[in-house]
Design an enzyme around this catalytic site. Structure first.
Site, PDB file in Angstrom:
ATOM      1  N   HIS A   1      39.020  42.257  39.761  1.00 37.80           N
ATOM      2  CA  HIS A   1      38.223  40.873  39.028  1.00 37.80           C
ATOM      3  C   HIS A   1      36.583  40.977  39.379  1.00 37.80           C
ATOM      4  O   HIS A   1      36.147  39.950  39.415  1.00 37.80           O
ATOM      5  CB  HIS A   1      38.786  39.466  39.502  1.00 37.80           C
ATOM      6  CG  HIS A   1      40.455  39.515  38.962  1.00 37.80           C
ATOM      7  ND1 HIS A   1      41.265  39.830  39.664  1.00 37.80           N
ATOM      8  CD2 HIS A   1      40.742  38.867  37.758  1.00 37.80           C
ATOM      9  CE1 HIS A   1      42.471  39.562  39.054  1.00 37.80           C
ATOM     10  NE2 HIS A   1      42.145  39.068  37.674  1.00 37.80           N
TER      11      HIS A   1
ATOM     12  N   GLY B   1      45.868  35.230  33.557  1.00 36.17           N
ATOM     13  CA  GLY B   1      45.351  33.773  33.077  1.00 36.17           C
ATOM     14  C   GLY B   1      45.599  32.876  34.214  1.00 36.17           C
ATOM     15  O   GLY B   1      45.167  33.275  35.227  1.00 36.17           O
TER      16      GLY B   1
ATOM     17  N   SER C   1      47.060  40.166  37.127  1.00 32.56           N
ATOM     18  CA  SER C   1      46.421  39.099  37.372  1.00 32.56           C
ATOM     19  C   SER C   1      47.499  38.072  37.586  1.00 32.56           C
ATOM     20  O   SER C   1      48.521  38.090  38.400  1.00 32.56           O
ATOM     21  CB  SER C   1      45.384  38.801  36.663  1.00 32.56           C
ATOM     22  OG  SER C   1      44.649  37.559  37.023  1.00 32.56           O
TER      23      SER C   1
ATOM     24  N   GLU D   1      47.627  42.302  46.108  1.00 33.55           N
ATOM     25  CA  GLU D   1      46.445  42.641  45.706  1.00 33.55           C
ATOM     26  C   GLU D   1      46.329  44.163  46.213  1.00 33.55           C
ATOM     27  O   GLU D   1      46.677  44.529  47.258  1.00 33.55           O
ATOM     28  CB  GLU D   1      45.300  41.977  46.660  1.00 33.55           C
ATOM     29  CG  GLU D   1      43.920  42.372  46.353  1.00 33.55           C
ATOM     30  CD  GLU D   1      43.257  42.077  44.806  1.00 33.55           C
ATOM     31  OE1 GLU D   1      42.231  42.694  44.679  1.00 33.55           O
ATOM     32  OE2 GLU D   1      43.930  41.347  44.029  1.00 33.55           O
TER      33      GLU D   1
END
Length: 843
Positions: free
Chosen positions: A509, A683, A730, A788
């Protein structure tokens, strides 16, 4: 032979490096008007310009691409202050408008105020308040005369989170703001809890006006200094959802007013003796309050020197009684809704009333219809009447005396009275259209790109979720990439360098997204929602993509009423232009998206040639996506004789929420469910989706004459299998991890993307390029920090080979079907009970 280095230089005109002028309205930033609305300080593309509103020139106050200036504020109509990065980190500069050859003077040096998020000036021009990225609220005194040396900012408050909505009282003694709070209930999402605070700047005392219970924002003092108004989301009047059994608070905001002194009557309640028929004007009330004005003490910050003071009525004094303060809060008698831009104006309050809009635009009259816009409303505190000042606006600013509004709408700036409807006639003397074409903004691309890279580096330094930058030497990273600036040939090159520098952190991100150029309608490709092929001697329709009639963006033009096109039909001409082997129908549809087009069609089987009218679409993705989903849903139903449901969720945002509910009520009641989150774009709604998926049938609702219903409704009756892949990222990672953590069923497919450090898109660079900083790290009880940069492993790994992909074999879906069949044999679905017969004795 020894190798030797060759110094190669590629020459060329490199036109994208040339200095050029840009339209100021393309990046119109902060607008700060003076007290009466005669002129404003306007920021655009990092420059600050003094703009007279009527019959005067403009004056450049600070220009040049090497420095970015932000958040200008007008001080006592004689000076302008702004944030600058001339020395790297944010600093404050002040410029004297009355000095013909004035240059900006540094008021607060770089490195002392962090990243400034918001700035406000006191009415007397002697104080500036700042909110910073690290949760500090600062004030700094402004000398009455020339700024000869820097000053040290004073910390008023410090919190976990941030502060916004800075507003001074008319006497410049009190400062109000909205603050988030620390605690286990704090949420970094779009609606965290916020409270209103005020500070007595003379005594250094901070007072909580509201408790940290709701979302309280945008405080403003009324012009007489007796009340504080603010917006609050606390109107708990639930609305039943029209699609599924749910309740929400879509219009929970309203303006509130609190009397600051205990003996100040509410303007909404009866008073002894009644109210006067003609209440005094605010200016008259201010004059009557001269005796109560703040006494001028020698050297007291906040009291302008006589030589520097502008002629104006004395400011009324604000008195605050802390006892019972929160209990004196009263709602302004207007309907709850969605409000923003609250300001104190002549006779009352003004705000933007935002329309209640869907996130996708599907509720509009047509797909291309313009969305409803916000309107500016004025509430008169004397007469308690509500009126619309301006019918359409994007944002508003208020003059210092509250008499006029500056309305920004679609790159236009208009000055109108604040307390009455603006005339529709632009020639009316009450309406002043400000000519913004007078602003001249020159951009030197290589110089601007250097400033942009440096600001990007600072933003990441200040906001990355780990203060230690994950062990990366962030200064060394800048030193590594900064020399590349001399070799850039375009803005695209700069974006590549930013991406590479961000990449040193090894985090998801970390984006750099340039501003999107407006689409050229003359070149926008028109599409028919069909597969075409040239066979024989003509262009034929090989397949019409059916789409889904429930999605207004997924309707095929060739299936519109009256067209009656079918696979096998020939398209002979478009708007009278013949098609051929070298002239395809699509080549004749360039620039025709959204416009009526005549097709000459020869139906298959040799029927008579027909002419039909279609409206090509600009985007076939919604059409083909719905076709893909329908194909898989039908396949699952066919393979299981309708026993297994299928849902695909394309993202964890509004589109995915709508798509899930499109078939939730028909797919969930089946014996089992396949949930497909492949290519899920992420989202923030995963927790809402999980709540739906985790529902368990604990009872049944049986009604005579109707089919039994599960309790709770829309609950799964049997096993669930999830399909995920490398493109589920995500919040697509998070939903997959959540399904495994809650034990909702096995996951089939491949490991997910592996990026769960979230962003908020708060910052843009001087030219509108958005740069993101991974801020919101994610930890799972089951996976720890391990998602992650890794992702979530499936329980059953099923890779897709290139051969399967080309052949259209959905091997992951087939494996999910096999697994759900196995689970159904082991755990049959729950079923409603049979109403028992009455006992034979009739008791």
């Amino acid at each position: 032979v020894e190798p030797r280095r060759l110094d190669l230089r590629i020459g060329g005109a490199r036109p994208l490096l040339r200095p050029h002028r840009v339209k100021a309205t393309s990046r119109l930033g902060t607008i700060s008007p003076d007290r009466t609305g005669r002129a404003s300080a306007i920021e655009s593309r990092g420059t600050v310009t003094w703009v007279s509103h009527r019959g005067g020139p403009v004056r450049a106050l600070a220009t040049g691409s090497a420095v970015r200036r932000r958040l200008p504020v007008v001080l006592d109509d004689a000076r302008v202050a702004w944030v600058t990065d001339v020395d790297g980190d944010d600093a404050l500069e002040v410029l004297d408008l009355d000095a013909p050859d004035a240059t900006p003077r540094t008021l607060v040096a770089a490195g002392r105020i962090g990243r400034v998020l918001e700035m406000a000036a006191s009415p007397d021009g002697r104080r500036i308040a700042l909110s910073t990225h690290d949760g500090r609220l600062l004030t700094c005194g402004v000398p009455a005369g020339e700024v000869a040396r820097t000053v040290a900012p004073k910390e008023i408050d410090s919190i976990t989170g941030d502060m916004s909505g800075l507003a001074f009282s008319p006497d410049s003694r009190w400062l109000a703001w909205s603050a988030s709070g620390s605690g286990p209930w704090e949420d970094p999402g779009p609606r965290p809890l916020r409270q209103i605070k005020i500070a007595d700047l003379n005594r250094g005392r901070v007072i909580a006006v509201t408790s940290l219970r709701f979302t309280d924002t945008s405080p403003v003092f009324t012009l007489d200094g007796k009340h504080l108004a603010f917006l609050s989301i606390r109107s708990l009047d639930p609305v039943y959802d029209s699609f599924s059994f749910d309740l929400s608070f879509p219009a929970g905001c309203r303006p509130l007013l609190v009397a600051l002194a205990a003996d100040t009557p509410s303007p909404f309640d009866p008073i002894v003796g009644g109210r006067p028929l003609e209440p005094p004007e605010p200016e008259q009330a201010a004059q009557e309050a001269v005796a109560e004005a703040v006494p001028a003490e020698t050297g007291e910050v906040g009291t302008p020197e006589p030589a520097a003071a502008r002629a104006r009525p004395a400011a009324p004094r604000t008195t605050v009684d802390v006892d019972g303060l929160e209990h004196r809060i009263a709602p302004v008698p207007v309907e709850a809704g969605r409000y923003s831009g609250l300001a104190a104006t002549k006779h009352g309050l003004v705000w933007l009333r935002e329309p209640l809009l869907g996130q996708l635009g599907d509720n509009r009259a047509t797909v291309d219809a313009e969305p409803e816009r916000a309107r500016v409303e004025h509430f008169d505190l004397r007469t308690l009447k509500l009126s619309t000042v301006v019918a359409k606006a994007e944002r508003i600013e208020i003059t210092g005396d509250g008499s006029r509004l500056l309305v920004v709408d679609q790159d236009r700036l208009t000055v109108v009275p604040s307390d009455k409807p603006a005339p529709k006639d632009d020639d009316d003397e009450d309406v002043l259209r400000v000519d913004l074409d007078r602003l001249r903004v020159e951009v030197d691309p290589p110089v601007e790109w250097r400033q942009m890279l440096d600001e990007t580096w600072r933003l990441m330094r200040d906001h990355f979720w780990r203060e230690d930058m994950g062990g990366v030497d962030w200064h060394a990273a800048r030193d590594r990439y900064e020399p590349m600036l001399d070799r850039l040939g375009s803005h695209d090159d700069l974006i590549d360098v930013i991406w590479e520098m961000h990449g040193e952190l090894g985090s998801s991100h970390a984006y750099a997204i340039p501003p999107r150029a407006p689409a050229d309608a003359d070149r926008r490709q028109g599409l028919l929602g069909a597969d075409l092929e040239y066979t024989g001697d003509a262009w034929r329709i090989s397949r019409i993509v059916p789409g889904d009639a429930s999605d207004p963006k997924a309707r095929s033009p060739l299936l519109s009423s009256g067209v009656n096109a079918r696979a096998g039909d020939q398209i002979l001409a478009v708007d009278g232009q013949r098609t051929s082997r070298t002239t395809s129908p699509l080549s004749l549809l360039v620039g025709m998206a959204g416009k009526p087009v005549e097709l000459t069609v020869r139906p298959r089987g040799g029927a008579d040639v027909r002419r039909v009218v279609v409206v090509p679409v600009a985007d076939e993705l919604p059409l083909r996506y719905q076709d893909w989903v329908t194909d898989r849903r039908n396949y699952v139903h066919a393979q299981t004789e309708g026993r297994v449901g299928y849902l695909h969720v394309p993202d964890m945002m509004s589109l995915g929420w709508a798509q899930m509910h499109r078939d939730l009520r028909t797919e969930m009641p089946r014996d089992a469910l396949i949930l497909d989150v492949r290519s899920n774009g992420g989202g923030h709604t995963s927790q809402l989706v999980l709540e739906k998926l985790a529902r368990k049938v604990i009872g049944w609702d049986l009604v005579r004459g109707y089919a039994p219903g599960s309790y709770p409704s829309d609950a799964r009756r049997g096993p669930m299998v999830t399909i995920a892949d490398m493109f589920a990222g995500s919040d697509g990672d998070i939903i997959t991890a959540g399904i495994q953590s809650l034990g909702l069923g096995p996951v089939v497919g491949t490991r997910t993307w592996g990026g769960v450090v979230g962003i908020d898109g708060r910052y843009t660079l001087v030219d509108g390029t958005m740069v993101t900083q991974p801020r919101y790290s994610f930890w799972f009880e089951k996976f720890g920090w391990g998602v992650e940069n890794y992702g979530v492993d499936p329980d059953i790994e099923v890779p897709v080979t290139p051969q399967d992909r080309v052949a259209g074999n959905d091997v992951q879906l087939d494996r999910a079907l096999a697994e759900v069949a196995r689970l159904l044999k082991r755990t049959p679905p729950v079923a409603p009970p049979v109403i028992p017969d009455l006992p034979s004795n009739g008791s």
